[in-house]
Design an enzyme around this catalytic site. Structure first.
Site, short mmCIF file in Angstrom:
data_model
loop_
_atom_site.label_atom_id
_atom_site.label_comp_id
_atom_site.label_asym_id
_atom_site.label_seq_id
_atom_site.Cartn_x
_atom_site.Cartn_y
_atom_site.Cartn_z
CE LYS A 136 -6.46 9.07 7.62
NZ LYS A 136 -7.06 8.02 8.47
CE LYS B 213 -3.11 2.73 2.99
NZ LYS B 213 -3.94 2.79 4.20
NE ARG C 193 -10.70 -1.17 4.11
CZ ARG C 193 -11.30 -1.25 5.29
NH1 ARG C 193 -12.41 -1.96 5.42
NH2 ARG C 193 -10.80 -0.66 6.36
CG ASP D 38 -1.81 5.47 4.76
OD1 ASP D 38 -1.69 4.47 5.49
OD2 ASP D 38 -2.89 5.79 4.21
N1 BES Z 1 -4.17 4.95 6.77
C1 BES Z 1 -5.27 4.65 7.58
C2 BES Z 1 -4.95 3.69 8.73
C3 BES Z 1 -3.96 4.14 9.76
C4 BES Z 1 -4.38 4.53 11.00
C5 BES Z 1 -2.60 4.07 9.52
C6 BES Z 1 -3.46 4.89 11.97
C7 BES Z 1 -1.69 4.44 10.48
C8 BES Z 1 -2.13 4.84 11.70
C9 BES Z 1 -6.39 4.02 6.76
O1 BES Z 1 -6.44 4.37 5.43
C10 BES Z 1 -7.68 4.42 7.39
O2 BES Z 1 -7.92 5.59 7.47
N2 BES Z 1 -8.47 3.46 7.83
C11 BES Z 1 -9.69 3.72 8.48
C12 BES Z 1 -10.70 2.70 8.01
C13 BES Z 1 -12.12 2.99 8.41
C14 BES Z 1 -12.62 4.24 7.70
C15 BES Z 1 -12.99 1.81 8.06
C16 BES Z 1 -9.49 3.61 9.98
O3 BES Z 1 -8.72 2.77 10.42
O4 BES Z 1 -10.07 4.41 10.70
ZN ZN Z 2 -4.61 4.95 4.57
ZN ZN Z 3 -7.53 6.16 5.05
#
Ligand code: BES
Ligand code: ZN
Ligand code: ZN
Length: 524
Positions: A299, A287, A373, A310
């Site tokens: 966010k 990724k 994903r 990321d």
């Molecule tokens: N890049 C983030 C995940 C992440 C979180 C990486 C903390 C490093 C530290 C990912 O793309 C994301 O935002 N995932 C969401 C998924 C949700 C919207 C289902 C998450 O984990 O909140």
């Molecule tokens: Zn991400």
């Molecule tokens: Zn994300």
């Protein structure tokens, strides 16, 4: 950093700092046993005798004590470095202690560090776990080279704390009482070379992860990956929007469409001719979101700056490919990196959109922040079309994985017990921590969509790391696959005695170990 390996009496080495390892042998037979040095050199033992006898130094992992002008030695300073408990000694402790020795030199402005190769036979006691030669040499280099890195690249007033030279001193005196046999020497040499390759690759990964999003765009990540490939003799292919459209990578394209930066699909090939046609082909899928704002599902501002990391999964795969090219295992390996920036924009994809992935499966977008994903869905499927028989992906995928495992273990998910076991076995060598989490069909309902084949988030707020893995499993399908969620472990928030704060480079060593565990031999 230039690391050297020398075979000589450590008391004779001329260096600003000589480090020697000590273990904590409590509880032992005597009341309060003092730490023991892992050296057979009398000169070193004598030089350290007083401070050891004082009881002030406990030899805990990360603990050091520095002696100036040690008598009987040519070194200007002697550093005693704790390895921790002898009973549970592992090479991981040696790796960390080597890093500790290196980092102790930095604030003192020393430019060279010598480390005495630990001699486990110095302790007659059975309280010590044996340290295999090859691996010990390897982890010494890894520890020193990883410990050397600091992230002051962008500081205009940076203090030069680099340590350009590291020396590993294997005790071999000219009098024959302490001579090594040829096979031991050979193993140490081999471990040393492996360590250089693995540390070089991991540091390369860490440097990529450290870069800010404005510097490391998908295009720049691709440029750096291609330059690395050219350097180590890998074949690389770099693609962007047009090719993604040709391949019908609807999921990957959806993520990229809100950004002014073009996406990059990076393919890196290690395909030695000597490998049998029907041998497994490993697909390493990463990724590579160079910045994740969350997109339209934006966010919160607090902490968003960290989302430059990321792309740590992509960087791990690029580093692993670099190491594989240099270690030359008899296996075919294809790296596939899906890189994009996730931005909100008038053209960005939106919650409620339905996209069609390269595999033909349709996805209802519920949250644009679950973008990792999506790019991986197309990356995994594409790797299969390239002929990969075994898949592994690495991704900073979910905050839920950090909630579940904290920042000590990264998550491992798999659709195949044997493949997952093979990966976990390598951890004793790599020293990295992954914890297997569930990814079984009972969780499939979590990603059921009303209008498409699946949705890109879980239906509830529970088990988010597994929901993400279940989504990926749809694209790995029947192919044995391991998914590594490294969201909690790719960035160290605190500095350690052996490592600077910042990018960890997690997964590089374990992925390389996993690939090598299937390879029967080394290619020429
Ligand atoms: N890049 C983030 C995940 C992440 C979180 C990486 C903390 C490093 C530290 C990912 O793309 C994301 O935002 N995932 C969401 C998924 C949700 C919207 C289902 C998450 O984990 O909140
Ligand atoms: Zn991400
Ligand atoms: Zn994300």
């Amino acid at each position: 950093m230039d690391t050297q390996l020398v075979f000589q009496d450590p008391s004779r080495i001329v260096t600003p700092l000589l480090a020697v390892f000590a273990v904590d042998i409590t509880p032992g037979k005597t009341e309060e046993p003092l730490p023991a040095l892992l050296t057979t050199s009398d000169a070193l033992t004598n030089a350290a005798a007083q401070v050891l006898a004082s009881g002030e130094f406990k030899a805990a992992l990360g603990e050091v004590v520095l002696l100036h002008a040690p008598s009987g030695l040519r070194a200007e300073r002697l550093l005693l470095v704790g390895l921790g408990k002898a009973k549970t000694l592992s090479v991981e402790q040696v790796r960390k202690a080597a890093g500790t020795a290196l980092r102790a030199a930095k604030p003192r402005g020393l430019r060279s560090v010598a480390v005495a190769f630990p001699e486990d036979h110095a302790l007659s006691d059975e309280s010590l776990e044996e340290l295999p030669c090859l691996l010990t040499a390897r982890v010494l280099v890894e520890g020193m080279e990883l410990g050397e890195m600091d992230w002051d690249t962008y500081k205009s007033d940076r203090k030069d704390q680099t340590v350009p030279t590291g020396v590993i001193v294997v005790n071999e005196s000219s009098n024959s009482s302490n001579s090594l046999n040829a096979s031991t020497r050979h193993e140490i040499q081999a471990g040393f070379e492996e360590g250089r390759i693995l540390a070089g690759a991991q540091n390369f990964t860490r440097s990529l992860v450290n870069e800010p999003g404005n510097v490391l765009t998908p295009t720049e990540l691709a440029r750096r990956a291609a330059a690395m490939c050219a350097e180590v003799g890998l074949v690389s292919e770099i693609y962007s929007t047009k090719k993604l459209q040709e391949l019908k990578m609807g999921a990957f394209l959806a993520v990229a469409q809100g950004s002014a930066e073009a996406p990059a699909l990076i393919v890196m090939r290690y395909e030695p001719k000597e490998v049998a046609k029907d041998a497994p082909v490993f697909g390493l899928v990463g990724k590579g979101i160079t910045f994740d704002t969350g997109g339209i599902s934006l966010k919160p501002a607090d902490g968003m700056e960290k989302m430059k990391y990321d792309m740590a999964g992509a960087a791990a795969m690029i580093g692993a490919m670099r190491a594989i090219a240099q270690l030359k295992p008899a296996a075919r390996v294809i790296g596939v990196v899906c890189s994009a920036e996730n931005m909100p924009d008038g053209k960005a994809f939106k919650p409620g959109d339905v996209v069609t992935a390269m595999s033909g499966k349709t996805i209802e977008i519920v949250n644009t922040d679950a973008e990792g994903r999506l790019v991986l869905a197309d990356g995994l499927h594409y790797a299969k079309t390239l002929g990969c028989t075994h898949l592994i992906d690495a991704a900073t995928l979910t905050g839920a994985c950090v909630v579940a495992l904290g920042k000590i273990n990264a998550g491992l998910f798999s659709n195949d017990d044997a493949t997952s076991a093979q990966f976990l076995e390598g951890l004793t060598v790599s020293g990295e921590k992954f914890w297997r989490m569930p990814c079984t069909s009972d969780y499939r309902d979590e990603i059921k969509s009303q209008i498409a084949d699946m949705m890109n988030t879980g239906a509830t707020r529970y088990g988010g790391a597994t929901s993400a893995a279940m989504f990926l499993a749809e694209f790995a399908d029947e192919t044995p696959w391991v998914h590594l969620d490294i969201a909690g472990c790719a960035w160290n928030d605190e500095q350690r005695p052996w490592l600077a704060k910042g990018p960890s480079g997690i997964a590089v060593r374990s992925i390389v170990e996993w690939v090598r565990s299937y390879a029967t031999a080394k290619t020429t």
